[in-house]
Scaffold this active site. Structure first.
Site: not given
Length: 304
Positions: A250-251
């Site tokens: 997600g990052d």
């Protein structure tokens, strides 16, 4: 310039023990140490994609020194505030038949240290990008994300927020450039399980109505959905590949979106680059390299 903030960074100690047994002496077959924390992950992937940035936050003790050394080795600029007591936390990630994590506590952040961070943020210039990512330690007020955005509201910044629940919802009134919940976090905000793309879009639109300019929803194996401030909605399945490690995906998606937007000025390109970066990291043992991200992007563009 791009800045990330990680309020509670960590040394991630990842150890593989395939035949782990409770109550017994276990021996690892492999181990590695990484600099962890959502903002740090974003900074790392941005640098891998060729975009200089500065990682802000708080470090303490020998573990904080090691985080800075690891990031320096990767070419990531840092401007951390050094705390006088405590130590940056160590998160132990045990790879066995059932993955187990033990996350450390981290040092206490004083009001004086927080004011020092505010002084650094006051020096941001119009056109800069600020990424607020992850949870906040208990020693900080729950309002810290809001306090930062209120303090910077008169600057022409693009602020991106990747957080959960109230930490995310409370900043919407400051009109962040982008928010990135995943589909489960989006459902938690509205107290319901989202079972279809239409339900995800419905809830994401409500966050736009509350102030978010753009909403990027990550959906793991189901890809992602992007709602732009121009009213367009973009959906895509993820690229094909074998998921090896979902930590940091997600990052990476946030980093890819920022890189794609800076390189093209287009939301569609940014969305596809974000999807590519998230997938490339999921297909890798570590956070994806720039070449890995761009290789995945080529495949997703061909299918687009």
């Amino acid at each position: 310039m791009i800045y990330t903030i990680t309020f509670n960074p960590a040394i991630d100690y990842i150890v593989s023990v395939p035949d782990y047994r409770n109550g017994a002496v276990n021996r690892a077959v492999s181990e590695k140490i990484l600099a962890g924390g959502k903002g740090i992950n974003v900074s790392t992937v941005l640098k891998n994609l060729g975009h200089d940035n500065t990682a802000l936050g708080f470090t303490a003790g020998f573990t904080g020194d090691e985080i800075e050394r690891l990031l320096d080795d990767m070419g990531v600029n840092t401007d951390f505030i050094h705390l006088n007591s405590g130590m940056t936390r160590i998160n132990v990630k045990l790879k066995c038949s059932e993955e187990t994590e033990v996350n450390g506590i981290g040092p206490e952040i004083s009001d004086r240290a927080l004011d020092e961070l505010y002084s650094k943020l006051d020096k941001l210039n119009d056109g800069d990008i600020l990424i607020l990512a992850g949870s906040i330690p208990s020693s900080l007020p729950d309002s810290v994300y809001c306090d930062i955005m209120a303090r910077l509201k008169d600057k022409d910044l693009k602020i991106i927020v990747d957080a959960t629940r109230d930490l995310l919802v409370n900043v919407l009134k400051y009109k962040p450039f982008l928010i990135k919940p995943n589909n489960h976090e989006l459902g938690e905000i509205f107290g319901r399980e989202l079972k279809s793309d239409n339900e995800i879009i419905e809830c994401a639109k409500q966050l736009q109505e509350k102030g978010a300019r753009n909403v990027l929803v990550s959906m793991a194996g189901d890809g992602g959905i992007f709602l732009g401030e121009d009213g367009k909605i973009i959906k895509s399945l993820p690229p094909k590949g074998k998921v090896i490690n979902s930590t940091g995906a997600g990052d990476s998606m946030v980093a890819g979106f920022v890189a794609g937007y800076l390189e093209s000025g287009e939301y569609k390109t940014a969305f596809l680059m974000g999807l590519s970066a998230g997938s490339a990291s999921a297909f890798s043992e570590n956070l994806a390299s720039g070449s890995e991200v761009r290789a995945v992007y080529k495949t997703i563009k061909q299918e687009d």
